[in-house]
Design a protein around this motif. Structure first.
Motif, PDB file in Angstrom:
ATOM      1  N   VAL A   1       0.843  -1.156   0.080  1.00  8.56           N
ATOM      2  CA  VAL A   1      -0.110   0.113  -0.068  1.00  8.56           C
ATOM      3  C   VAL A   1       0.869   1.146   0.171  1.00  8.56           C
ATOM      4  CG1 VAL A   1      -1.693   1.261   1.238  1.00  8.56           C
ATOM      5  CG2 VAL A   1      -1.910  -1.097   1.274  1.00  8.56           C
ATOM      6  N   ILE A   2       0.642   2.159  -1.203  1.00  4.85           N
ATOM      7  CA  ILE A   2       1.549   3.305  -1.137  1.00  4.85           C
ATOM      8  C   ILE A   2       0.615   4.518  -1.232  1.00  4.85           C
ATOM      9  CG2 ILE A   2       3.234   4.486  -2.625  1.00  4.85           C
ATOM     10  CD1 ILE A   2       3.603   1.699  -4.075  1.00  4.85           C
ATOM     11  N   ARG A   3       1.080   5.451  -0.320  1.00  7.13           N
ATOM     12  CA  ARG A   3       0.173   6.862  -0.348  1.00  7.13           C
ATOM     13  C   ARG A   3       1.125   7.854  -1.265  1.00  7.13           C
ATOM     14  NH1 ARG A   3      -1.970   9.540   3.903  1.00  7.13           N
ATOM     15  NH2 ARG A   3      -3.014  11.488   3.125  1.00  7.13           N
ATOM     16  N   VAL A   4       0.040   8.283  -1.916  1.00  9.61           N
ATOM     17  CA  VAL A   4       0.532   9.315  -3.001  1.00  9.61           C
ATOM     18  C   VAL A   4       0.255  10.801  -2.394  1.00  9.61           C
ATOM     19  CG1 VAL A   4      -0.316  10.385  -5.388  1.00  9.61           C
ATOM     20  CG2 VAL A   4      -0.325   7.710  -4.973  1.00  9.61           C
ATOM     21  N   TYR A   5       1.163  11.945  -2.539  1.00 13.74           N
ATOM     22  CA  TYR A   5       1.100  12.945  -2.134  1.00 13.74           C
ATOM     23  C   TYR A   5       1.646  13.800  -3.510  1.00 13.74           C
ATOM     24  CZ  TYR A   5       1.633  11.045   2.473  1.00 13.74           C
ATOM     25  OH  TYR A   5       0.995  10.669   3.857  1.00 13.74           O
ATOM     26  N   LYS A   6       0.865  14.824  -3.559  1.00 12.11           N
ATOM     27  CA  LYS A   6       0.863  15.643  -4.570  1.00 12.11           C
ATOM     28  C   LYS A   6       1.031  15.119  -6.215  1.00 12.11           C
ATOM     29  CE  LYS A   6       3.103  19.529  -1.929  1.00 12.11           C
ATOM     30  NZ  LYS A   6       4.004  20.073  -1.888  1.00 12.11           N
ATOM     31  N   GLY A   7       0.359  13.904  -6.194  1.00 13.69           N
ATOM     32  CA  GLY A   7       0.413  13.023  -7.514  1.00 13.69           C
ATOM     33  C   GLY A   7       1.728  12.308  -7.602  1.00 13.69           C
ATOM     34  N   LYS A   8       2.267  12.111  -6.669  1.00 12.35           N
ATOM     35  CA  LYS A   8       3.626  11.151  -6.717  1.00 12.35           C
ATOM     36  C   LYS A   8       3.740  10.014  -5.656  1.00 12.35           C
ATOM     37  CE  LYS A   8       6.709  14.794  -8.535  1.00 12.35           C
ATOM     38  NZ  LYS A   8       7.968  15.725  -8.436  1.00 12.35           N
TER      39      LYS A   8
ATOM     40  N   LEU B   1      -2.761   5.210 -13.585  1.00  9.27           N
ATOM     41  CA  LEU B   1      -3.495   5.260 -12.719  1.00  9.27           C
ATOM     42  C   LEU B   1      -3.904   6.704 -12.037  1.00  9.27           C
ATOM     43  CD1 LEU B   1      -3.437   1.689 -11.085  1.00  9.27           C
ATOM     44  CD2 LEU B   1      -5.364   2.513 -12.374  1.00  9.27           C
ATOM     45  N   ILE B   2      -2.765   7.112 -11.492  1.00 11.94           N
ATOM     46  CA  ILE B   2      -2.508   8.351 -10.934  1.00 11.94           C
ATOM     47  C   ILE B   2      -3.084   9.461 -11.742  1.00 11.94           C
ATOM     48  CG2 ILE B   2      -1.058  10.380  -9.819  1.00 11.94           C
ATOM     49  CD1 ILE B   2       0.529   7.984  -8.870  1.00 11.94           C
ATOM     50  N   LYS B   3      -2.753   9.300 -13.063  1.00 10.74           N
ATOM     51  CA  LYS B   3      -3.034  10.423 -14.176  1.00 10.74           C
ATOM     52  C   LYS B   3      -4.431  10.226 -14.490  1.00 10.74           C
ATOM     53  CE  LYS B   3      -1.986  11.564 -18.973  1.00 10.74           C
ATOM     54  NZ  LYS B   3      -1.446  11.061 -20.223  1.00 10.74           N
TER      55      LYS B   3
ATOM     56  N   LYS C   1      -4.195   6.600  -2.466  1.00 15.28           N
ATOM     57  CA  LYS C   1      -3.846   5.328  -1.777  1.00 15.28           C
ATOM     58  C   LYS C   1      -3.579   4.331  -3.080  1.00 15.28           C
ATOM     59  CE  LYS C   1      -7.467   3.024   0.274  1.00 15.28           C
ATOM     60  NZ  LYS C   1      -7.808   2.181   1.412  1.00 15.28           N
ATOM     61  N   ILE C   2      -2.479   4.011  -3.210  1.00 18.86           N
ATOM     62  CA  ILE C   2      -2.348   2.720  -4.435  1.00 18.86           C
ATOM     63  C   ILE C   2      -2.410   1.363  -3.708  1.00 18.86           C
ATOM     64  CG2 ILE C   2      -0.578   1.561  -6.137  1.00 18.86           C
ATOM     65  CD1 ILE C   2      -1.991   4.368  -6.911  1.00 18.86           C
ATOM     66  N   TYR C   3      -3.127   0.436  -4.042  1.00 22.86           N
ATOM     67  CA  TYR C   3      -2.856  -0.942  -3.638  1.00 22.86           C
ATOM     68  C   TYR C   3      -2.484  -1.785  -4.722  1.00 22.86           C
ATOM     69  CZ  TYR C   3      -4.351  -5.497  -1.789  1.00 22.86           C
ATOM     70  OH  TYR C   3      -4.339  -6.891  -1.309  1.00 22.86           O
ATOM     71  N   ILE C   4      -1.337  -2.384  -4.464  1.00 24.58           N
ATOM     72  CA  ILE C   4      -0.816  -3.458  -5.073  1.00 24.58           C
ATOM     73  C   ILE C   4      -0.936  -4.907  -4.630  1.00 24.58           C
ATOM     74  CG2 ILE C   4       1.330  -4.296  -6.564  1.00 24.58           C
ATOM     75  CD1 ILE C   4       2.383  -1.229  -5.869  1.00 24.58           C
ATOM     76  N   GLN C   5      -1.586  -5.866  -5.289  1.00 23.65           N
ATOM     77  CA  GLN C   5      -1.700  -7.303  -4.999  1.00 23.65           C
ATOM     78  C   GLN C   5      -0.921  -8.298  -6.056  1.00 23.65           C
ATOM     79  OE1 GLN C   5      -5.043  -8.563  -3.017  1.00 23.65           O
ATOM     80  NE2 GLN C   5      -4.497 -10.916  -3.223  1.00 23.65           N
ATOM     81  N   ILE C   6      -0.240  -9.143  -5.929  1.00 25.58           N
ATOM     82  CA  ILE C   6       0.373 -10.164  -6.840  1.00 25.58           C
ATOM     83  C   ILE C   6       0.066 -11.412  -6.200  1.00 25.58           C
ATOM     84  CG2 ILE C   6       2.336 -10.898  -8.149  1.00 25.58           C
ATOM     85  CD1 ILE C   6       3.713  -8.222  -7.476  1.00 25.58           C
ATOM     86  N   THR C   7      -0.614 -12.262  -7.066  1.00 27.64           N
ATOM     87  CA  THR C   7      -1.099 -13.596  -6.376  1.00 27.64           C
ATOM     88  C   THR C   7      -0.334 -14.531  -7.190  1.00 27.64           C
ATOM     89  OG1 THR C   7      -2.934 -14.311  -7.848  1.00 27.64           O
ATOM     90  CG2 THR C   7      -3.186 -12.649  -6.458  1.00 27.64           C
ATOM     91  N   ARG C   8      -0.400 -15.865  -7.147  1.00 19.27           N
ATOM     92  CA  ARG C   8       0.403 -16.819  -7.675  1.00 19.27           C
ATOM     93  C   ARG C   8      -0.221 -17.374  -8.784  1.00 19.27           C
ATOM     94  NH1 ARG C   8       4.683 -19.272  -5.576  1.00 19.27           N
ATOM     95  NH2 ARG C   8       3.869 -18.866  -3.370  1.00 19.27           N
TER      96      ARG C   8
END
Length: 283
Positions: A37-44, A79-81, A89-96
């Protein structure tokens, strides 16, 4: 703009409510997946490289081969654009991947990549100004908490227990009676210096935790990464918890014990101020 999602099997960005995954995906069936989970501030994306290093560690530890990190970065920027969100907030999940239900690894399958973006929801400022209560509980999680997997049922159960007791969070205590971390936060105390549990298989190496230690070093605040017990925590002059979405949250009560004078302390307030300078002003 609506919240958005990308799934690699479809190769397109859709509204989050329209995203679909097959029921045979191993992330759904076995929690055979890792996430960030990554926070985005000011579009970054904030501290993107740190998050990617941790994601690579998690993938390595569960033996999941995923190498398209350049494509992942492109997807996140798109996605941000498309969302138009500057604070998100960006959520990334990678499964098998997708395969008939069987505990053993499937012989041939492509990993599933899910990336979502949602508008960030910060804690009310009144909560940060007032501080929160947390409770302590035995650590019932597995022994590889340094791997950020989606197998979070123990965290869910203990977080719910905290809410039912009128608390914000739960701090896990190991069988050695040492403080570890919370259900979705790292924890710090101030006792003649800033103290947090050391990195180990029992805690997640938090990105916000890392930033706080960097700030402390810059401000020449003594900091230690050492083991300590629950009574040490309760007798500290200040306590706070940290996370990418919650940032820094002062703790003023643990179980039925008041922390310090029952209000957020000066070191905690200083660190909140400095963290906000980095994320709101300098970033």
């Amino acid at each position: 703009m609506p919240d958005l999602a990308y799934i690699n099997h479809d190769q397109q960005i859709v509204e989050l409510t329209e995203a679909r995954l097959p029921v045979w995906d191993r992330g759904f069936l076995f929690a055979d997946s890792v996430y960030e989970v990554i926070r985005v501030y000011k579009g970054k994306a904030f501290r993107y490289e740190d998050h990617m290093e941790r994601l690579k560690h998690s993938l390595k530890e569960i033996r999941l081969d995923f190498a398209v990190f350049h494509e992942l970065e492109v997807i996140i920027k798109e996605l941000i654009k498309q969302s138009g969100y500057t604070d998100a907030k960006i959520y990334i999940q990678i499964t098998r991947g997708i395969a008939p239900r069987n505990h053993a690894f499937p012989e041939k399958t492509e990993p599933t990549l899910l990336v979502t973006i949602e508008k960030a929801k910060s804690l009310p400022e009144s909560v940060v100004e007032r501080g929160v209560k947390i409770i302590s509980s035995e650590d019932i999680r597995w022994s590889r908490c340094d791997v950020k997997t989606t197998a979070l049922l123990p965290n869910v159960l203990k977080k719910q227990l905290a809410l039912e007791q009128g608390a914000y969070e739960v701090v896990f205590i190991g069988p050695d009676n040492k403080v570890r971390e919370c259900s979705h936060c790292n924890i710090f105390m101030y006792r003649d210096g800033l103290v947090t549990p050391p990195e180990s298989q029992h805690i997640l190496s938090g990105i916000t935790r890392k930033v706080i230690l960097e700030i402390a070093e810059r401000l020449k605040i003594k900091s230690l990464q050492v083991d300590f017990g629950l009574e040490d925590l309760k007798s500290a002059s200040e306590v706070f918890v940290t996370g990418s979405l919650s940032e820094i949250v002062p703790v003023v009560e643990i179980d039925d014990s008041v922390v310090g004078n029952g209000r957020p302390g000066p070191i905690t307030k200083l660190l909140i101020e400095e963290y906000r300078k980095i994320t709101r002003e300098q970033y």
